[in-house]
Design an enzyme around this catalytic site. Sequence first.
Site, PDB file in Angstrom:
ATOM      1  CB  CYS A   1       3.640  25.231  19.321  1.00 41.86           C
ATOM      2  SG  CYS A   1       3.597  26.967  19.696  1.00 41.86           S
TER       3      CYS A   1
ATOM      4  CB  CYS B   1       1.161  31.252  17.301  1.00 43.91           C
ATOM      5  SG  CYS B   1       1.758  30.202  18.523  1.00 43.91           S
TER       6      CYS B   1
ATOM      7  CB  CYS C   1       5.596  28.728  17.455  1.00 41.51           C
ATOM      8  SG  CYS C   1       4.529  28.216  15.978  1.00 41.51           S
TER       9      CYS C   1
ATOM     10  CG  ASP D   1       4.014  51.815  71.277  1.00 44.78           C
ATOM     11  OD1 ASP D   1       4.509  52.631  71.457  1.00 44.78           O
ATOM     12  OD2 ASP D   1       3.809  50.524  70.430  1.00 44.78           O
TER      13      ASP D   1
ATOM     14  CD  GLU E   1      28.588  55.030  55.564  1.00 47.74           C
ATOM     15  OE1 GLU E   1      28.076  55.876  55.755  1.00 47.74           O
ATOM     16  OE2 GLU E   1      29.451  55.721  53.993  1.00 47.74           O
TER      17      GLU E   1
ATOM     18  CG  ASP F   1      19.248  45.191  48.397  1.00 45.93           C
ATOM     19  OD1 ASP F   1      19.238  45.793  48.041  1.00 45.93           O
ATOM     20  OD2 ASP F   1      19.285  44.559  47.946  1.00 45.93           O
TER      21      ASP F   1
ATOM     22  CD  GLU G   1       1.256  60.173  77.637  1.00 42.83           C
ATOM     23  OE1 GLU G   1       1.857  60.954  78.031  1.00 42.83           O
ATOM     24  OE2 GLU G   1       0.441  59.665  78.048  1.00 42.83           O
ATOM     25  CE1 TYR G   2       5.325  60.391  68.828  1.00 42.30           C
ATOM     26  CE2 TYR G   2       3.138  59.490  67.101  1.00 42.30           C
ATOM     27  CZ  TYR G   2       4.430  60.074  67.660  1.00 42.30           C
ATOM     28  OH  TYR G   2       4.896  60.126  66.088  1.00 42.30           O
TER      29      TYR G   2
ATOM     30  CG  LEU H   1      29.242  54.849  44.947  1.00 42.59           C
ATOM     31  CD1 LEU H   1      29.500  53.947  46.619  1.00 42.59           C
ATOM     32  CD2 LEU H   1      29.951  55.418  44.981  1.00 42.59           C
TER      33      LEU H   1
ATOM     34  CE1 TYR I   1      24.036  57.917  49.689  1.00 42.95           C
ATOM     35  CE2 TYR I   1      22.663  56.209  50.935  1.00 42.95           C
ATOM     36  CZ  TYR I   1      22.861  57.051  50.048  1.00 42.95           C
ATOM     37  OH  TYR I   1      22.843  56.518  48.798  1.00 42.95           O
TER      38      TYR I   1
ATOM     39  CB  CYS J   1      -0.893  27.251  17.273  1.00 47.33           C
ATOM     40  SG  CYS J   1       0.692  27.338  16.804  1.00 47.33           S
TER      41      CYS J   1
ATOM     42  CE  LYS K   1      29.455  56.837  51.036  1.00 46.44           C
ATOM     43  NZ  LYS K   1      28.656  57.139  51.494  1.00 46.44           N
TER      44      LYS K   1
ATOM     45  CE  LYS L   1      25.539  49.369  46.967  1.00 42.09           C
ATOM     46  NZ  LYS L   1      24.395  48.719  46.109  1.00 42.09           N
TER      47      LYS L   1
ATOM     48  CE  LYS M   1      26.140  44.921  44.154  1.00 39.17           C
ATOM     49  NZ  LYS M   1      25.483  45.875  43.480  1.00 39.17           N
TER      50      LYS M   1
ATOM     51  CD  GLU N   1      20.384  52.727  49.280  1.00 40.99           C
ATOM     52  OE1 GLU N   1      19.599  51.893  48.308  1.00 40.99           O
ATOM     53  OE2 GLU N   1      20.467  53.265  48.130  1.00 40.99           O
TER      54      GLU N   1
END
Length: 669
Positions: free
Chosen positions: A404, A427, A422, A34, A113, A117, A36-37, A84, A222, A407, A286, A115, A310, A170
């Site tokens: 309630c 209120c 109520c 890291d 593939e 989230d 070096e970057y 979809l 995707y 009140c 697909k 999915k 799902k 995504e």
Amino acid sequence: MNQENIANQVKELHQLLNKYGYEYYVLDNPSVPDAEYDKLLQQLKELEREYPELITPDSPTQRVGGAALSQFEKVRHQTPMLSLANAFSEADLRDFDRRVRQGIGDGFSYVCELKIDGLAVSLRYENGLLVQGSTRGDGTVGEDITANLKTIRSIPLRLKEPYSLEVRGEAYMPKKSFLKLNELREEEGQMVFANPRNAAAGSLRQLDPRIASARNLDVFLYGIGDFGTTGVTSHNAGLNLLETLGLKVNKERKQCHSIEEVLEYIEKWTKDRPQLDYDIDGIVIKVDSLEQQEQLGQTAKTPRWAIAFKFPAEEVVTKLTDIELSVGRTGVITPTAILEPVQVAGTTVQRASLHNEDLIKEKDIRIGDWVVIRKAGDIIPEVVHALEERRTGEEPPFQMPEHCPECNSELVRLEGEVALRCLNPKCPAQRREGLIHFVSRNAMNIDGLGEKVIGQLFALDFVKDPADLYSLTKDQLLSMERMGEKSSTNLIQSIENSKSNSLEKLLFGLGIRHVGAKAATTLAEHFETMDRLASATAEELLQVDEVGEKMADAIVSFFENQEVEQLLAKLQQANVNMTYLGQKRSETVDKDSYFYDKIIVLTGKMEQLTRNEAKEKIESLGGKVTGSVSKKTDLVIAGEEAGSKLTKAQELGIETWNEQRLLEELQLQ
């Protein structure tokens, strides 16, 4: 050193930093430390400071830059981002496979593939250079979030080849980034995010890119918006192309040659998904061949060549420690289960709705019970049932109060209703909730007035009703907790802007019982001014389409109330507009539409459209959607498990359609 040598050095630093960044963020296989970057990046920054004319849009230094935006601009997608259709069971998947085979025969394969989230995004490259990034929005128009997407290190600012194309993917927050972010927010006393998806979406909708940059988001691409420009002939080949261009594509995809292979893939990832460093909520299937995709086509909303499986709802057991009661703007008392925190479907759940007293009694839910909680996707958690065998005998049946909780007025149950109410119009909880409704997006849409701010305004006695908002001063706002110079100025301006809303916004914001956003628009269009509506009789109201007796009585009662009269006078004095400013529907609807002036009933379960979506589309074409079948009904659209309404339509000889027929007709409009 001459200018040409400097330019060459800058170009070389670009190439090295892009190479090292690709190895680290896309391949997860860094070839240099890291440090070096960071050293090379610092060299580039120094050169660009000295020679600003050498800064280019694709420079690695341009990931975060510029001032915070005031708002997001709208973006029209060159190719729509379709949603979809969903599958929830093996039977649904086999049915999808059957429909595909009916459409194109047996010679095809699927690509499966994960999915992801997260938040669907689109990236537009011109001659290899990233020129725009946007959200999905409604599929046709999204929001320009280019500055925020540039902060995602796995998104190249320049492709390895000079392609011009729109790619879809995504954006997500890795689990480790999510945990760190919530730990930090907890330390700072901020609200924690419920899950990585919400955290990713919230990060990409920040107006200041520096906030998004600090959130450590990632992305998987995707798809390609228009494959026609690429020369590829299959979805899988398209994903391979994205990889060769330097874009990050999920490695866990698989080509399947039968529905059995698809089911095996789903079984594997249903079991293995906890091992991933990111959340998935299903599997996307697909048809691979682009030619066969074109053969299968699409419905008004979804492609026929793809489906999203799902994952099933997740159920867990936890302890119900209390039942909290809240008072809504209409006085309805809603009980909520307070739970010992538990992870369900990727989120920490501490509350679940109990809806009403009848449900609590029916399920015999008690404080102290061990209960089963269910949650799927973004659905509100629900208490499925109590585990009676784990009771100790110290859990008495729950009794709703007689008064309630806000009140102390006596609670009543109106005839034909399950909810306790109520009925005290003064209120404080109802007034507070009423104001939250008044400022909401579909009503007066006053930015900056969230629940916490409104709670403070009430506590400090700065407002008692919606009209008081229009007399708020900057000094009052500045005296409130966490309200600075800029936020108070913006809020005063937002309140001022709301005065020019069309009548339907105000009408909906007033919270008249039975009058939703659509009815408010219908009433505003018909009566044109608040004065005419306020003086209308029940008989006159019943002449308006979609106004029934309950709504008419509620409107008359509302405007007869002396407090309402005083409220309207105060709003008028504050110069709040009370006139309809929109176009009349009769002026905008195509009278040649099949649906124009027809009375239509929707019944049963819809697969491709929700009931509300179907209703909106039909009404936008001039149709009238009602809830019951009668001799006046022109058409009944029946989804799955349609019951008595379909039977009655058949008995009366009324034309009936299935959902597919509706979708085909909507495409022709």
